[in-house]
Structures are given as C-alpha cells and as structure tokens.
Write a protein that holds these residues in place. Sequence first.
Motif, PDB file in Angstrom:
ATOM      1  N   THR A 153      10.737 -52.435 -33.918  1.00 23.78           N
ATOM      2  CA  THR A 153      11.899 -51.533 -33.975  1.00 23.78           C
ATOM      3  C   THR A 153      12.230 -51.077 -35.393  1.00 23.78           C
ATOM      4  OG1 THR A 153      13.557 -53.305 -34.221  1.00 23.78           O
ATOM      5  CG2 THR A 153      12.906 -52.692 -31.971  1.00 23.78           C
ATOM      6  N   LEU A 154      11.628 -51.709 -36.402  1.00 22.76           N
ATOM      7  CA  LEU A 154      12.009 -51.405 -37.784  1.00 22.76           C
ATOM      8  C   LEU A 154      11.816 -49.936 -38.162  1.00 22.76           C
ATOM      9  CD1 LEU A 154      10.775 -54.566 -39.748  1.00 22.76           C
ATOM     10  CD2 LEU A 154      13.110 -53.955 -39.073  1.00 22.76           C
ATOM     11  N   PRO A 155      10.665 -49.307 -37.854  1.00 19.79           N
ATOM     12  CA  PRO A 155      10.533 -47.885 -38.240  1.00 19.79           C
ATOM     13  C   PRO A 155      11.594 -47.002 -37.602  1.00 19.79           C
ATOM     14  CG  PRO A 155       8.391 -48.812 -37.643  1.00 19.79           C
ATOM     15  CD  PRO A 155       9.418 -49.825 -37.249  1.00 19.79           C
ATOM     16  N   GLY A 156      11.959 -47.278 -36.347  1.00 25.98           N
ATOM     17  CA  GLY A 156      12.989 -46.489 -35.687  1.00 25.98           C
ATOM     18  C   GLY A 156      14.350 -46.681 -36.327  1.00 25.98           C
ATOM     19  N   THR A 157      14.676 -47.924 -36.682  1.00 25.86           N
ATOM     20  CA  THR A 157      15.964 -48.189 -37.341  1.00 25.86           C
ATOM     21  C   THR A 157      16.019 -47.508 -38.700  1.00 25.86           C
ATOM     22  OG1 THR A 157      16.165 -50.324 -36.209  1.00 25.86           O
ATOM     23  CG2 THR A 157      17.477 -50.007 -38.206  1.00 25.86           C
ATOM     24  N   ILE A 158      14.937 -47.616 -39.460  1.00 27.75           N
ATOM     25  CA  ILE A 158      14.885 -46.993 -40.786  1.00 27.75           C
ATOM     26  C   ILE A 158      15.035 -45.480 -40.672  1.00 27.75           C
ATOM     27  CG2 ILE A 158      13.362 -46.500 -42.741  1.00 27.75           C
ATOM     28  CD1 ILE A 158      12.231 -49.370 -42.350  1.00 27.75           C
ATOM     29  N   SER A 159      14.304 -44.867 -39.753  1.00 28.78           N
ATOM     30  CA  SER A 159      14.382 -43.405 -39.628  1.00 28.78           C
ATOM     31  C   SER A 159      15.748 -42.962 -39.098  1.00 28.78           C
ATOM     32  CB  SER A 159      13.263 -42.888 -38.718  1.00 28.78           C
ATOM     33  OG  SER A 159      13.241 -43.571 -37.485  1.00 28.78           O
ATOM     34  N   ALA A 160      16.378 -43.765 -38.221  1.00 29.35           N
ATOM     35  CA  ALA A 160      17.707 -43.407 -37.716  1.00 29.35           C
ATOM     36  C   ALA A 160      18.726 -43.367 -38.844  1.00 29.35           C
ATOM     37  CB  ALA A 160      18.140 -44.408 -36.642  1.00 29.35           C
ATOM     38  N   PHE A 161      18.713 -44.355 -39.709  1.00 29.72           N
ATOM     39  CA  PHE A 161      19.716 -44.396 -40.778  1.00 29.72           C
ATOM     40  C   PHE A 161      19.338 -43.481 -41.937  1.00 29.72           C
ATOM     41  CE2 PHE A 161      21.364 -47.585 -38.151  1.00 29.72           C
ATOM     42  CZ  PHE A 161      22.665 -47.818 -38.534  1.00 29.72           C
ATOM     43  N   MET A 162      18.057 -43.160 -42.102  1.00 25.79           N
ATOM     44  CA  MET A 162      17.698 -42.110 -43.049  1.00 25.79           C
ATOM     45  C   MET A 162      18.190 -40.749 -42.561  1.00 25.79           C
ATOM     46  SD  MET A 162      13.853 -43.003 -44.462  1.00 25.79           S
ATOM     47  CE  MET A 162      13.832 -41.477 -45.438  1.00 25.79           C
ATOM     48  N   THR A 163      18.168 -40.542 -41.236  1.00 23.22           N
ATOM     49  CA  THR A 163      18.706 -39.303 -40.676  1.00 23.22           C
ATOM     50  C   THR A 163      20.195 -39.192 -40.972  1.00 23.22           C
ATOM     51  OG1 THR A 163      17.054 -39.311 -38.901  1.00 23.22           O
ATOM     52  CG2 THR A 163      19.043 -37.991 -38.549  1.00 23.22           C
ATOM     53  N   MET A 164      20.916 -40.317 -40.849  1.00 24.61           N
ATOM     54  CA  MET A 164      22.335 -40.315 -41.193  1.00 24.61           C
ATOM     55  C   MET A 164      22.531 -39.974 -42.669  1.00 24.61           C
ATOM     56  SD  MET A 164      23.587 -43.656 -39.017  1.00 24.61           S
ATOM     57  CE  MET A 164      25.318 -43.471 -39.485  1.00 24.61           C
ATOM     58  N   ALA A 165      21.712 -40.567 -43.545  1.00 23.80           N
ATOM     59  CA  ALA A 165      21.818 -40.272 -44.974  1.00 23.80           C
ATOM     60  C   ALA A 165      21.519 -38.806 -45.260  1.00 23.80           C
ATOM     61  CB  ALA A 165      20.857 -41.169 -45.761  1.00 23.80           C
ATOM     62  N   LEU A 166      20.563 -38.257 -44.526  1.00 22.08           N
ATOM     63  CA  LEU A 166      20.185 -36.855 -44.744  1.00 22.08           C
ATOM     64  C   LEU A 166      21.351 -35.917 -44.473  1.00 22.08           C
ATOM     65  CD1 LEU A 166      18.046 -34.626 -45.191  1.00 22.08           C
ATOM     66  CD2 LEU A 166      17.473 -34.828 -42.754  1.00 22.08           C
ATOM     67  N   PHE A 167      21.992 -36.076 -43.309  1.00 24.30           N
ATOM     68  CA  PHE A 167      23.018 -35.106 -42.922  1.00 24.30           C
ATOM     69  C   PHE A 167      24.394 -35.414 -43.501  1.00 24.30           C
ATOM     70  CE2 PHE A 167      19.715 -34.093 -39.894  1.00 24.30           C
ATOM     71  CZ  PHE A 167      19.788 -32.709 -39.857  1.00 24.30           C
ATOM     72  N   LEU A 168      24.610 -36.636 -43.938  1.00 24.56           N
ATOM     73  CA  LEU A 168      25.881 -36.945 -44.593  1.00 24.56           C
ATOM     74  C   LEU A 168      25.823 -36.742 -46.101  1.00 24.56           C
ATOM     75  CD1 LEU A 168      27.164 -40.181 -42.798  1.00 24.56           C
ATOM     76  CD2 LEU A 168      28.222 -37.928 -42.753  1.00 24.56           C
ATOM     77  N   GLY A 169      24.673 -37.050 -46.709  1.00 25.95           N
ATOM     78  CA  GLY A 169      24.600 -37.064 -48.162  1.00 25.95           C
ATOM     79  C   GLY A 169      23.800 -35.953 -48.801  1.00 25.95           C
ATOM     80  N   LEU A 170      22.698 -35.516 -48.143  1.00 30.98           N
ATOM     81  CA  LEU A 170      21.787 -34.582 -48.792  1.00 30.98           C
ATOM     82  C   LEU A 170      21.929 -33.147 -48.298  1.00 30.98           C
ATOM     83  CD1 LEU A 170      19.534 -34.500 -50.900  1.00 30.98           C
ATOM     84  CD2 LEU A 170      17.877 -34.961 -49.071  1.00 30.98           C
ATOM     85  N   VAL A 171      22.165 -32.946 -47.009  1.00 36.54           N
ATOM     86  CA  VAL A 171      22.228 -31.588 -46.461  1.00 36.54           C
ATOM     87  C   VAL A 171      23.293 -30.718 -47.137  1.00 36.54           C
ATOM     88  CG1 VAL A 171      22.943 -30.306 -44.393  1.00 36.54           C
ATOM     89  CG2 VAL A 171      21.130 -32.001 -44.240  1.00 36.54           C
ATOM     90  N   PRO A 172      24.506 -31.234 -47.451  1.00 39.20           N
ATOM     91  CA  PRO A 172      25.468 -30.360 -48.153  1.00 39.20           C
ATOM     92  C   PRO A 172      24.924 -29.826 -49.473  1.00 39.20           C
ATOM     93  CG  PRO A 172      26.595 -32.279 -47.279  1.00 39.20           C
ATOM     94  CD  PRO A 172      25.130 -32.530 -47.087  1.00 39.20           C
ATOM     95  N   ILE A 173      24.146 -30.639 -50.199  1.00 38.07           N
ATOM     96  CA  ILE A 173      23.547 -30.185 -51.459  1.00 38.07           C
ATOM     97  C   ILE A 173      22.468 -29.155 -51.183  1.00 38.07           C
ATOM     98  CG2 ILE A 173      22.322 -30.927 -53.541  1.00 38.07           C
ATOM     99  CD1 ILE A 173      23.466 -33.710 -53.105  1.00 38.07           C
ATOM    100  N   VAL A 174      21.656 -29.401 -50.147  1.00 44.24           N
ATOM    101  CA  VAL A 174      20.579 -28.473 -49.795  1.00 44.24           C
ATOM    102  C   VAL A 174      21.146 -27.121 -49.374  1.00 44.24           C
ATOM    103  CG1 VAL A 174      18.702 -28.054 -48.152  1.00 44.24           C
ATOM    104  CG2 VAL A 174      19.012 -30.339 -49.137  1.00 44.24           C
ATOM    105  N   LEU A 175      22.204 -27.132 -48.594  1.00 42.23           N
ATOM    106  CA  LEU A 175      22.802 -25.875 -48.153  1.00 42.23           C
ATOM    107  C   LEU A 175      23.268 -25.043 -49.338  1.00 42.23           C
ATOM    108  CD1 LEU A 175      24.870 -27.090 -45.067  1.00 42.23           C
ATOM    109  CD2 LEU A 175      22.818 -25.665 -45.028  1.00 42.23           C
ATOM    110  N   ALA A 176      23.862 -25.703 -50.322  1.00 42.54           N
ATOM    111  CA  ALA A 176      24.364 -24.974 -51.490  1.00 42.54           C
ATOM    112  C   ALA A 176      23.241 -24.500 -52.402  1.00 42.54           C
ATOM    113  CB  ALA A 176      25.331 -25.865 -52.262  1.00 42.54           C
TER     114      ALA A 176
END
Length: 408
Positions: free
Chosen positions: A233-256
């Motif tokens: 289950t580790l790869p799925g857990t890692i990718s799930a929380f990386m997805t959270m980091a992407l849309f909470l932390g990185l996407v606002p910067i990418v959009l701008a």
Amino acid sequence: MSVREKTLPHSEPGTRKRFPRVSRATGFAGVSAAMVAILVAAGAPTPLLPIYEKEWGFAPWLLTLAFGVYALALLVAILVIGSLSDHIGRRPLMIGALGLELVAMLVFLFSPSIGWLIVARVIQGIATGAASSTLSAAVVELAPERHKKLGALMTGMAPLAGLGIGALFAGLLAQFVSGAAFAVWLVLVVVMALGTLFTAFTPETSTRKPGALASLVPRVSVPAQVRTLFVSTLPGTISAFMTMALFLGLVPIVLASVFAVKNPLVGALAAFVTFGAGTVVSAVTGAVRPHRLRVLGSGAMTIGAVLFVGSVGAGALPLVWAAAVLGGAGLGASFAGTTRGLVPEVKPHERAGLFAAIYLVAYLAMGLSAIVAGLFVDVVGVRAVAAGFGVVLAIAALAGVVATTRRA
C-alpha cells in the motif's frame, strides 16, 4: 440547546461539583462541526498565500515551505499526542487543541511577514495533529447508538471535505472582499473561540487511566500479519498525499507563473474540486472491496498526474481541471482502500501503532515533497518543477497499481 447536569468524572469524594453539560446528541453535532472547522482552517491558506507573496514580495519557494512545515508539524503531533486522550480524557485535549488552533488563527490574523506565517502554520499543524485523533474518537463515541455508522462516516469524510471547503471559502472572500486575508482569519478566530468554548460543555466519553507520560513516546508498528500488505500500500499512500501537496501547495503557484492566472479563486476551486471528488468517492464506495479501491485509486492518480504534466507542457488549463477530478477521486479511493484493507486485519490494541505507521509515511510524503519542490523552484523554474513533480507522482501512483495487482 438542551443542557443536562453531569458530575465531573474525576471529582474527589466529598467535593463533587455539578457542571452543565450539553446532551450527547448536541455534543455529537458540535464536535463534528469543530472537526470540520479544523480542516477548513487547514485548507484556507491555499488561495491566500499567493496574495501574501504578491503583497510582501518573497520567493515562491517560501510558499511550499509554509505548506511543508505544516504537514511535518502535524505528523509530529499525531505521533506524540495521538493517544494522549485515551489517558487524560477526550475533553481536555479537545479544549487544548482548539485553543492552540485559536492561537494559530490569531498569529495568521496579525502576521506582518512570511516568517510569522510559517510560525502560524507550524502551530496550526500541531493543533490539527492533536485534534485529529481526539475529535475523531469523540465523534464516534458521541454518535447516537442507532447511528454509529454516521460517526464513522463523519470521521472519514471530514478531512477531505474540510480542506476543500476551506480553500473555497478563502478563495471566495479573496475574490469578492477587500482585505480578504484579514476577513478569513477573523472569521476563523471567532469560529475557533466558539469551538473551544463549546467543547468545555461536552460530555466526557473516555475515563482517565494511568500512563499519560508513557503515551507521549511515539509507537510506530506494523503487525506481522499485515506487513506484506502494508508494503504493497505504500506507493498508493505516497501518491495520495503527494496529490494533496500538489493541489494545496504547488498548483496555486503554477496557475500564477505558468498560466498567468492571478485570480486566487481559481486555485481555490482546483483544490475544492480535488477534495470534493475524493470526499464523494470515499462516501459512495463502502461496498467496494479494498483491493479494487486501491487499484482504481492508484490508476486514477496515474492518469491525473499525466494530465497535469500535459497541462504544464502544453499550457492547457482545462487539463488541470481534469487532473483535479481524477487525482482527487484517486486519492479518496486509494486511501480508503488502504485503511479499509489494513484495519480489519489487526487486533484493536494494534491499531494505534498501525495508524501511526500509515500517517508517518503519508505526512512525510506530503511535507517533504512540497519542501523539495520549493527548493528547486528558484533553480530550474516553476514550470520544470511542476512537470517533475507530476512525473514523480505518476511513477509512484503507477507503482501502486503494480504493487496492489501483484499482491492480489
């Protein structure tokens, strides 16, 4: 509000005091609202941090640092304080966690610089970690006997729903209200103050027992009978929380930076769509086998990550929305499949250590991926970092599909 008298469970003989307590049904509703409010506050900075960047002129990597330290502080709090309420009672820890969250909101409200925002995020991470297990346990224990499944459903849906609602709430104020950041934190100050006050009147659902100091020593363990399953289950857990980091932390910067989208509401909507999709999937897939959920979830996150990389490379904003829907649905399915697959296979006294192990992997993946991405922004640029983050996420999610399929 219905109020009943209840004797404090720890009153000394001969000095028993009667203190007003709300009914269990009212307590269930209020504590459920407090749990959602904690997560709403956690999602609120997503559309606001780019506004601070524009006003204060600091480097973009500090935005991802502010997100990353929150996740790491939350992890430390879960590991250290996670089982403390089993020893001192639910109510004292709920009051303390919500009071600390109030302090974080006040620091946000009066922050004069990015340094103070990072301090606020650390305090918020500790408060959220302290509150998560305690509020979850209290919600389940306060739920009416005929509706115990409702308590479990609340604890499962609140994290994703709260993060999405928080981002949307802050984004709407940022769009339509002058001085939006101050307004957001002022509202949340009032909410946390009311929540702290309310929990003082909730019924206690756990008796005190010795061992409070010993419980502060982190215990991370994976029982022997689920170790092979846990590894798969580790790869799925890692990718799930990386997805959270992407849309909470990185996407606002990418959009701008990549799409020249300066409207903070767009980033908020992207987060809302992501976590809304995850919430819906978690709620409607109760009858789906955990193994199938993990395969479908990791597959959806793989496609979502590829679409995100394509959106950055082609400058196609619609692909960001498709990535948000698929990534959010995937993270909801994957993490639900992980917990539903592992928890029933272990004994009750082994669950705390197992959850600690799951969250250790999850929040390390979230916090470290955001911080590392931020460190490379000034070196190679936002576009390259976003594409690289998406590629790593796609590889991790694809590994989840492979590992789960081979496990079956």
